[in-house]
Structures are given as C-alpha cells and as structure tokens.
Write an enzyme that holds these catalytic residues in place. Structure first.
Site, PDB file in Angstrom:
ATOM      1  N   ASP A 185      -1.951 -13.420   1.688  1.00 32.33           N
ATOM      2  CA  ASP A 185      -2.623 -12.114   1.549  1.00 32.33           C
ATOM      3  C   ASP A 185      -2.709 -11.727   0.099  1.00 32.33           C
ATOM      4  OD1 ASP A 185      -2.075  -9.216   3.292  1.00 32.33           O
ATOM      5  OD2 ASP A 185      -2.429  -9.096   1.128  1.00 32.33           O
TER       6      ASP A 185
ATOM      7  N   HIS B 234      -6.088  -9.258  12.616  1.00 32.77           N
ATOM      8  CA  HIS B 234      -5.252 -10.301  11.743  1.00 32.77           C
ATOM      9  C   HIS B 234      -3.707 -10.154  12.281  1.00 32.77           C
ATOM     10  CE1 HIS B 234      -6.350  -6.672   9.576  1.00 32.77           C
ATOM     11  NE2 HIS B 234      -4.881  -6.827   9.042  1.00 32.77           N
TER      12      HIS B 234
ATOM     13  N   GLY C  97      -2.275   1.526  10.617  1.00 33.43           N
ATOM     14  CA  GLY C  97      -2.269   1.233   9.368  1.00 33.43           C
ATOM     15  C   GLY C  97      -3.233  -0.068   8.887  1.00 33.43           C
ATOM     16  N   GLN C  98      -4.312  -0.078  10.000  1.00 27.53           N
ATOM     17  CA  GLN C  98      -5.225  -1.372   9.690  1.00 27.53           C
ATOM     18  C   GLN C  98      -6.550  -0.706   8.717  1.00 27.53           C
ATOM     19  OE1 GLN C  98      -7.116  -2.482  13.330  1.00 27.53           O
ATOM     20  NE2 GLN C  98      -8.293  -4.031  12.338  1.00 27.53           N
TER      21      GLN C  98
ATOM     22  N   ASN D  20      -1.158  -4.560  12.823  1.00 26.43           N
ATOM     23  CA  ASN D  20      -1.603  -3.271  12.557  1.00 26.43           C
ATOM     24  C   ASN D  20      -2.854  -2.821  13.259  1.00 26.43           C
ATOM     25  OD1 ASN D  20       0.367  -2.775  10.646  1.00 26.43           O
ATOM     26  ND2 ASN D  20      -0.679  -3.483   8.878  1.00 26.43           N
TER      27      ASN D  20
ATOM     28  N   HIS E   2      -0.015 -10.578  10.229  1.00 22.48           N
ATOM     29  CA  HIS E   2       0.704 -10.419   8.946  1.00 22.48           C
ATOM     30  C   HIS E   2       1.721 -11.467   9.641  1.00 22.48           C
ATOM     31  CE1 HIS E   2      -1.291  -7.124   6.783  1.00 22.48           C
ATOM     32  NE2 HIS E   2      -1.618  -6.504   7.931  1.00 22.48           N
TER      33      HIS E   2
HETATM   34  P1  DGP Z   1      -4.233  -4.536   7.343  1.00 23.57           P
HETATM   35  O1  DGP Z   1      -3.831  -2.915   6.629  1.00 23.57           O
HETATM   36  O2  DGP Z   1      -3.323  -4.520   8.416  1.00 23.57           O
HETATM   37  O3  DGP Z   1      -5.771  -4.278   7.836  1.00 23.57           O
HETATM   38  O4  DGP Z   1      -4.090  -5.506   6.401  1.00 23.57           O
HETATM   39  C1  DGP Z   1      -5.267  -6.052   5.347  1.00 23.57           C
HETATM   40  C2  DGP Z   1      -4.365  -7.028   4.431  1.00 23.57           C
HETATM   41  O5  DGP Z   1      -5.507  -7.960   3.990  1.00 23.57           O
HETATM   42  C3  DGP Z   1      -3.915  -6.462   3.404  1.00 23.57           C
HETATM   43  O6  DGP Z   1      -2.405  -6.553   3.271  1.00 23.57           O
HETATM   44  C4  DGP Z   1      -4.566  -6.711   2.082  1.00 23.57           C
HETATM   45  C5  DGP Z   1      -5.236  -7.918   2.785  1.00 23.57           C
HETATM   46  N1  DGP Z   1      -6.606  -8.228   1.887  1.00 23.57           N
HETATM   47  C6  DGP Z   1      -7.535  -7.361   1.910  1.00 23.57           C
HETATM   48  N2  DGP Z   1      -8.763  -8.040   1.378  1.00 23.57           N
HETATM   49  C7  DGP Z   1      -8.310  -9.125   1.204  1.00 23.57           C
HETATM   50  C8  DGP Z   1      -9.129 -10.380   0.578  1.00 23.57           C
HETATM   51  O7  DGP Z   1     -10.119 -10.071   0.132  1.00 23.57           O
HETATM   52  N3  DGP Z   1      -8.270 -11.653   0.489  1.00 23.57           N
HETATM   53  C9  DGP Z   1      -7.176 -11.698   0.950  1.00 23.57           C
HETATM   54  N4  DGP Z   1      -6.574 -12.850   0.711  1.00 23.57           N
HETATM   55  N5  DGP Z   1      -6.314 -10.561   1.517  1.00 23.57           N
HETATM   56  C10 DGP Z   1      -7.013  -9.526   1.447  1.00 23.57           C
END
Ligand code: DGP
Length: 114
Positions: A31, A100, A93-94, A87, A102
């Site tokens: 992340d 995905h 919180g998505q 999420n 976490h």
């Molecule tokens: P959610 O809030 O559950 O949709 O989580 C999205 C997650 O994705 C958040 O923890 C940050 C991560 N994220 C967003 N954009 C990118 C990206 O471009 N690269 C990576 N590695 N993570 C990302």
C-alpha cells in the site's frame, strides 16, 4: 469509471507498484500509504468494483484470494497474527473501486476499527 481505476492500471503495469506476489488471477503489492509496518493490498485481476458486487461466479476466485492471503501472511512474517480488511463502498471507507483486501500486520491491532 471502471476502466480508469488506479488498481487496474497497476494490474496492466501502466503504473508501478511494489509487487510482492502475482499469478494469473490476482496480484499483491505494498500500500502506498501503509497503516501498519506490513500493509499489502491483494486484488483480483478481474475488475469487481466492490465487495457487494461479488457473485456466485466469483466463488473460486474469492477462495483463491483467501488462500493467497494466508500464504502471503506467512511469507511476510505475520505468523503471530494479522488483519484482513475489505472496505466496501463509501460508508465502508472504500476509495478505490476495485475489490481489494488489506493485509496488515507487524503491530497490535485495535478494536473496533475507526
Ligand atoms: P480503500 O480505502 O479500502 O479503497 O483502500 C485503498 C488503498 O489503496 C489505500 O490504503 C491507499 C492505496 N492506494 C491508493 N492508490 C494507490 C496506488 O497508486 N498505489 C498503491 N500501491 N496503493 C494505493
């Protein structure tokens, strides 16, 4: 909306990510904004916008994701425990419309989550 989600771009290798695992069905990468010492995102290659969009057709894929999550937890040294979070939609919180998991660990997790 679906065609330009950021995780699809990672799947298609259009933007970089710190990939820790990939196979024909899924991919896992760190992340970009980690909330724990280990914070990996596990995604299907197939675009499923939210957890609420999972159907019977995704049964094998969802099982596969869980098996991969277990293996990843082992590989990443999370044998003492981890948290697996999905999420779902705005109130869940998505922020990225591509299903995905976490996978987080490396510290004690509080409950309830925020
Ligand atoms: P959610 O809030 O559950 O949709 O989580 C999205 C997650 O994705 C958040 O923890 C940050 C991560 N994220 C967003 N954009 C990118 C990206 O471009 N690269 C990576 N590695 N993570 C990302």
């Amino acid at each position: 909306m679906l065609a330009d989600n950021i995780f699809l771009k990672i799947v298609q290798k259009q933007i970089p990510a710190r990939i820790v695992y990939e196979d024909e069905h899924c991919m896992a990468f760190h992340d970009v904004n980690p909330q724990a010492p280990i914070h990996v995102l596990l995604i299907p290659r197939k675009v499923i916008p939210t957890h609420a969009d999972v159907t019977e057709a995704d049964r094998d894929l969802m099982g596969h994701l869980h098996v991969v999550a277990v293996r990843l937890a082992e590989t990443l040294g999370l044998g003492d425990g981890y948290r697996l979070v999905v999420n779902c939609k705005d109130r869940g919180g998505q922020t990225v419309p591509h299903l995905h998991f976490h996978l987080m660990g490396g510290r004690d997790m509080g409950w309830p989550p925020g």
